[in-house]
Design an enzyme around this catalytic site. Structure first.
Site, PDB file in Angstrom:
ATOM      1  N   GLY A 106       9.366   1.477   8.810  1.00 22.64           N
ATOM      2  CA  GLY A 106       8.365   2.483   9.147  1.00 22.64           C
ATOM      3  C   GLY A 106       8.261   2.730  10.644  1.00 22.64           C
ATOM      4  N   GLU A 107       7.957   3.987  10.982  1.00 23.79           N
ATOM      5  CA  GLU A 107       7.765   4.331  12.397  1.00 23.79           C
ATOM      6  C   GLU A 107       6.458   3.777  12.947  1.00 23.79           C
ATOM      7  OE1 GLU A 107       8.237   8.553  12.800  1.00 23.79           O
ATOM      8  OE2 GLU A 107      10.433   8.366  12.838  1.00 23.79           O
ATOM      9  N   LYS A 108       5.576   3.323  12.064  1.00 24.66           N
ATOM     10  CA  LYS A 108       4.335   2.726  12.568  1.00 24.66           C
ATOM     11  C   LYS A 108       4.674   1.527  13.462  1.00 24.66           C
ATOM     12  CE  LYS A 108       0.295   0.188  11.483  1.00 24.66           C
ATOM     13  NZ  LYS A 108       0.847  -1.176  11.486  1.00 24.66           N
ATOM     14  N   ASP A 109       5.665   0.742  13.027  1.00 23.09           N
ATOM     15  CA  ASP A 109       6.146  -0.378  13.841  1.00 23.09           C
ATOM     16  C   ASP A 109       7.377   0.106  14.603  1.00 23.09           C
ATOM     17  OD1 ASP A 109       4.288  -2.466  12.875  1.00 23.09           O
ATOM     18  OD2 ASP A 109       5.244  -2.056  10.959  1.00 23.09           O
ATOM     19  N   HIS A 166       4.039   1.358   2.123  1.00 22.33           N
ATOM     20  CA  HIS A 166       5.244   0.697   1.591  1.00 22.33           C
ATOM     21  C   HIS A 166       5.908   1.578   0.536  1.00 22.33           C
ATOM     22  CE1 HIS A 166       2.848  -2.954   2.867  1.00 22.33           C
ATOM     23  NE2 HIS A 166       3.972  -3.124   3.509  1.00 22.33           N
ATOM     24  N   SER A 183      -1.979   0.065   6.970  1.00 19.53           N
ATOM     25  CA  SER A 183      -1.513  -1.267   7.355  1.00 19.53           C
ATOM     26  C   SER A 183      -2.178  -2.280   6.439  1.00 19.53           C
ATOM     27  CB  SER A 183      -1.920  -1.551   8.808  1.00 19.53           C
ATOM     28  OG  SER A 183      -1.847  -2.935   9.077  1.00 19.53           O
ATOM     29  N   GLN A 204       7.227 -15.010  12.483  1.00 20.68           N
ATOM     30  CA  GLN A 204       6.822 -13.842  13.271  1.00 20.68           C
ATOM     31  C   GLN A 204       5.316 -13.822  13.572  1.00 20.68           C
ATOM     32  OE1 GLN A 204       8.267 -10.993  10.099  1.00 20.68           O
ATOM     33  NE2 GLN A 204       6.598  -9.753  10.869  1.00 20.68           N
ATOM     34  N   HIS A 236       0.868  -1.186   0.000  1.00 17.94           N
ATOM     35  CA  HIS A 236       0.000   0.000   0.000  1.00 17.94           C
ATOM     36  C   HIS A 236       0.901   1.232   0.000  1.00 17.94           C
ATOM     37  CE1 HIS A 236       1.095   0.107   4.202  1.00 17.94           C
ATOM     38  NE2 HIS A 236       0.550  -1.076   4.413  1.00 17.94           N
TER      39      HIS A 236
END
Ligand code: PAF
Length: 279
Positions: free
Chosen positions: A148-151, A37, A186, A61, A34
């Protein structure tokens, strides 16, 4: 765009590139691509002369077999999308048997960082992430890699392992990409029902409201309690809601610079995470 499916073929390609003096950039993904990415890949512009995107839905994971089974796999669309960008030089889609050869028994674990926040709720998750990212960095010999800062916890863990294992790669963090209503992009969002998708927007909205309160001096304890109640009333099951220090991820007692609010909450069986810097 090269489509590479084995570690040997990837090694040949990157060895040739390095001999030609190219600077190699890597964006590891699990596919179902998306705009988030694409922002990770775009961040390599001007920093890497060759860009590789990896697509591998990493089984180790996923602490939940159902989550692994349901994870969206859209390889053909992903390859098409990457080709359309015009700036990806290679996509690496390894086979599971090459990433985890028979008898596989080595893993990378990053003590402390992998037991808190998401680690406390997803046993083994970060060990799986650390192991696969180490493999991808080594296989690609990347000079720079984006995450990414999301993770955010994943980002901290990767920075740590790169330092500890002396892997010669620069880690480039990329800010979270959001939908117009604030929901962090996400691959899991596509599993939300239309009703859940509406509810989901209340997660970033609550962070915005309560971060403002923290900034104006409300106590951390009472503000987090109020935020949790707001989310529960909106239909979320809250896993954690914590203020932590950005560098070390230690609990922060006070709202101050370099702290972040971290949240994980579920709608049905879809788990959403988000985080925002306080200042
Ligand atoms: O963030 C992800 O998509 C994954 O955790 C990663 C870094 C590609 C490792 O499988």
């Amino acid at each position: 765009m090269h489509i590479v499916t084995s570690p040997i073929a990837l090694r040949e390609l990157v060895t040739q590139w390095h001999k030609q003096g190219e600077h190699i950039g890597l964006t590891p993904t699990m596919g179902a691509l998306h705009d988030g990415h694409l922002a990770l890949i775009k961040a390599l512009e001007g920093k890497a002369s060759r860009k590789i995107v990896t697509i591998f839905v990493n089984p180790t994971q996923f602490n939940n077999a159902e989550d692994f089974r349901l994870y969206p796999r859209t390889h053909e669309t992903d390859i098409f999308l990457l080709q359309q960008t015009g700036y990806v030089d290679a996509v690496y889609i390894p086979h599971e048997k090459d990433m985890y050869p028979q008898g596989f028994s080595t893993s990378v674990s990053v003590a402390y960082l992998d037991t808190m926040l998401c680690g406390a709720y997803r046993p083994g998750h970060f060990e799986g992430v650390a192991t696969i990212v180490t493999k991808l960095l080594l296989q690609s010999s990347a000079d720079i890699a984006t995450f990414g800062e999301k993770d955010y916890q994943q980002l901290c863990l990767i920075r740590r392992l790169v330092k500890d294992l002396n892997i010669p790669v620069e880690i480039l963090p990329v800010p979270t990409q959001r939908e117009a209503d604030g929901l962090a992009l996400s691959s899991r969002n596509r599993r939300l029902t239309p009703e859940q998708r509406c509810q989901a927007a209340q997660l970033p909205a609550a962070l915005t409201v309560y971060i403002k309160e923290l900034r104006t001096g409300q106590t951390v304890h009472s503000t987090l309690a109020a935020c949790r109640t707001t989310l529960e009333n909106a239909g979320f099951v809250v896993h954690y809601l914590e203020l932590r220090k950005e560098e070390t991820l230690e609990i922060a007692e006070k709202a101050e610079p370099h702290t972040r609010l971290f949240v994980a909450a579920s709608l049905g069986n879809i788990r959403l995470i988000d985080n925002r810097p306080l200042f």
